[in-house]
Design an enzyme around this catalytic site. Structure first.
Site, PDB file in Angstrom:
ATOM      1  N   THR A 161       0.862  -1.171   0.000  1.00  0.00           N
ATOM      2  CA  THR A 161       0.000   0.000   0.000  1.00  0.00           C
ATOM      3  C   THR A 161       0.903   1.228   0.000  1.00  0.00           C
ATOM      4  O   THR A 161       1.894   1.287   0.714  1.00  0.00           O
ATOM      5  CB  THR A 161      -1.072  -0.048   1.115  1.00  0.00           C
ATOM      6  OG1 THR A 161      -1.777   1.171   1.123  1.00  0.00           O
ATOM      7  CG2 THR A 161      -0.512  -0.341   2.475  1.00  0.00           C
ATOM      8  N   GLU A 162       0.572   2.177  -0.905  1.00  0.00           N
ATOM      9  CA  GLU A 162       1.508   3.252  -1.260  1.00  0.00           C
ATOM     10  C   GLU A 162       1.902   4.131  -0.074  1.00  0.00           C
ATOM     11  O   GLU A 162       2.937   4.780  -0.097  1.00  0.00           O
ATOM     12  CB  GLU A 162       0.890   4.125  -2.352  1.00  0.00           C
ATOM     13  CG  GLU A 162      -0.335   4.905  -1.858  1.00  0.00           C
ATOM     14  CD  GLU A 162      -1.128   5.540  -2.988  1.00  0.00           C
ATOM     15  OE1 GLU A 162      -0.965   5.135  -4.138  1.00  0.00           O
ATOM     16  OE2 GLU A 162      -1.928   6.450  -2.694  1.00  0.00           O
ATOM     17  N   ASN A 163       1.069   4.150   0.955  1.00  0.00           N
ATOM     18  CA  ASN A 163       1.374   4.994   2.108  1.00  0.00           C
ATOM     19  C   ASN A 163       2.369   4.334   3.053  1.00  0.00           C
ATOM     20  O   ASN A 163       2.626   4.872   4.128  1.00  0.00           O
ATOM     21  CB  ASN A 163       0.084   5.383   2.843  1.00  0.00           C
ATOM     22  CG  ASN A 163      -0.784   4.188   3.174  1.00  0.00           C
ATOM     23  OD1 ASN A 163      -0.992   3.314   2.346  1.00  0.00           O
ATOM     24  ND2 ASN A 163      -1.264   4.128   4.382  1.00  0.00           N
ATOM     25  N   SER A 188       8.474   3.867  -0.533  1.00  0.00           N
ATOM     26  CA  SER A 188       7.291   3.231  -1.110  1.00  0.00           C
ATOM     27  C   SER A 188       7.207   3.471  -2.619  1.00  0.00           C
ATOM     28  O   SER A 188       6.908   2.564  -3.394  1.00  0.00           O
ATOM     29  CB  SER A 188       6.036   3.768  -0.427  1.00  0.00           C
ATOM     30  OG  SER A 188       4.911   3.036  -0.827  1.00  0.00           O
ATOM     31  N   GLN A 219       2.010  11.521  -6.481  1.00  0.00           N
ATOM     32  CA  GLN A 219       2.443  11.296  -5.098  1.00  0.00           C
ATOM     33  C   GLN A 219       3.933  10.959  -4.947  1.00  0.00           C
ATOM     34  O   GLN A 219       4.610  11.465  -4.056  1.00  0.00           O
ATOM     35  CB  GLN A 219       1.601  10.184  -4.488  1.00  0.00           C
ATOM     36  CG  GLN A 219       1.708  10.115  -2.997  1.00  0.00           C
ATOM     37  CD  GLN A 219       0.802   9.071  -2.390  1.00  0.00           C
ATOM     38  OE1 GLN A 219       1.039   8.616  -1.295  1.00  0.00           O
ATOM     39  NE2 GLN A 219      -0.240   8.675  -3.067  1.00  0.00           N
TER      40      GLN A 219
END
Lengths: 214, 229
Positions: free
Chosen positions: A48-50, A90, B105
């Site tokens: 998960t990117e976080n 990440s 991001q």
């Protein structure tokens, strides 16, 4: 309106593509259903990117921790052997080609495997990690409804929505069928129960390669 | 003994003035500096440029975190990756009341890291050939198109860690790290709030995520809302 596969069946079909021991990123929304269909006996590291490798599932009531969430900001659990890391690490995993497979949604996919899923006319744009996944992931599977709510094809010859990434999609799973993206275009791979080849053709905005077996 | 500790959030942000450019750590509500955000709201500081992955977060019908600053009209510009996280941002944006600089991001993280690490820019594949590559220098590297991205810094970084010591060493937990360690490196003044503030020597040096050199001020957060059931 042809129904074909429901969301759970699509998730189950996507889960069948996951190899034992692989590192997999799931997009927010429908792709998170894939968590429920990982075949028993397979070890899969969900990214998960976080900042988590080894996401378990959604946290049961009472077990949610405010600092342990997935990319959709939902509280989750982690598996034994999980790891946490900051955003630069990440995204190094994603952009640097370390993630084996990403399963995500789309507004449009072109016959060449170009992807549009970050904005559409009249929408407030948001990107999150979509462009980074498109730029670096080894394999991308798109899970989406075959058409828009008003019946327009989402599989198109050329994108009309702003592009997320070029030639990045390998496979598409819709409620009607499963398609591979090849040099020759979109190749029909499987039909959902009760769906005909003609149904797929009628609801697709690009030429299809239909193998002999159909 | 040297200490970077402040007694409370309002004291730690005493010199944050109108027009400040501030980075806020956090992803969704995980790892957000919630006490510093509340203090900034109470202080009434306005015309802010906010750099954060999302402009607050929505759970059900309620919005939390940075959303209070946006709703109060304190923010003139937002730089981040996921503005649709709140309805309040969309309303302000549609009304032309807030500027938006949308950044993928991973590029956001790396631009911040670059600033903190003294790197003058970098080429990245993300976004090449898209609307976001407009006006950006491009370069073919090994046959693939890359775009040049610039470092991104700020006057202040507000970060949150799980534990910290009086020298500013920080330890994060779970997915609470996210942008915090990067932002801590990239601002003129980094203010860290922590759930537990301890004397130097208590935290194991082997486990420090952000060394104290990147942190100018530290405080124990007054209150930690948990949001989820």
């Amino acid at each position: 309106m042809i129904a074909g596969m429901n969301e759970q069946e699509m998730a189950q079909r996507a889960a069948a593509e996951i190899r034992d021991g692989s590192y997999v990123n799931l997009g927010i929304g429908m792709p998170t259903l894939v968590l429920d269909f990982v075949p028993a006996g397979k070890t899969v590291f969900f990214h998960t990117e976080n900042g988590l490798l080894g996401m378990g599932g959604f946290a049961p009531k009472g077990a949610a921790h405010p600092d342990l969430v997935d990319a959709g900001k939902q509280p989750v659990t982690c598996i034994k052997g999980a790891s946490f890391f900051p955003s630069d690490i990440s995204f190094a995993m994603m952009r640097g080609g370390h993630i084996d497979l990403a399963i995500m949604g789309a507004y449009q996919v072109s016959a060449k495997g170009d992807l549009a899923n970050w904005t559409a006319p009249g929408m407030l744009p948001s990107i999150g990690g979509a462009m980074d996944i498109a730029a670096g992931t080894k394999k991308i599977i798109i899970m989406m409804s075959h058409t828009t709510k008003d019946g327009k094809p989402k599989l198109v010859r050329e994108l009309t929505y702003p592009v997320t990434g070029y030639r990045c999609v390998s496979m598409i799973i819709t409620n009607l069928c499963v398609l591979d993206v090849s040099e020759k275009g979109l190749v029909l791979k499987e039909l959902a129960a009760g769906v005909s080849v003609q149904d797929v053709i009628d609801n697709t905005g690009a030429l299809l390669v239909i193998p002999e077996k159909f | 003994m040297i200490t970077k500790a402040f007694g409370d959030s309002l004291g730690a942000i005493h010199d944050v003035g109108d027009g400040a450019i501030i980075m806020f750590g956090g992803f969704g509500l995980a790892g957000i500096p919630q006490n510093l955000i509340r203090a900034l709201y109470e202080k009434g500081t306005k015309d802010l440029t906010v750099i954060s992955n999302n402009p607050g977060s929505r759970l059900g019908d309620h919005e939390y975190g940075l959303a209070i600053l946006f709703k109060a009209g304190r923010v003139k510009k937002y730089i981040g990756s996921y503005p649709t996280a709140t309805r309040s941002f969309k309303e302000l944006y549609d009304a032309g009341k807030v500027g938006l600089d949308l950044v993928p991001q991973g590029t956001l993280a790396e631009r911040i890291r670059a600033k903190g690490a003294g790197i003058g820019g970098f080429y990245v594949k993300t976004g090449a050939g898209t609307l976001l590559a407009r006006d950006k220098e491009t370069r073919l590297i090994n046959g693939e198109e890359y775009i040049l991205e610039q470092p991104l810094g700020a006057d202040f970084a507000f970060v949150k860690a799980y534990k910290g010591d009086l020298y500013g060493n920080l330890v994060y937990q779970y997915t609470g790290a996210n942008f915090n360690p990067l932002m801590a490196m990239a601002a003129d003044i980094t203010i860290a709030e922590v759930e537990e503030l301890v004397e130097p020597g208590i935290l194991d040096p082997n486990t420090i995520h952000t060394p104290g050199i990147f942190v100018q001020r530290i405080l124990k957060g007054e209150r930690y809302d948990r949001w989820y059931e």
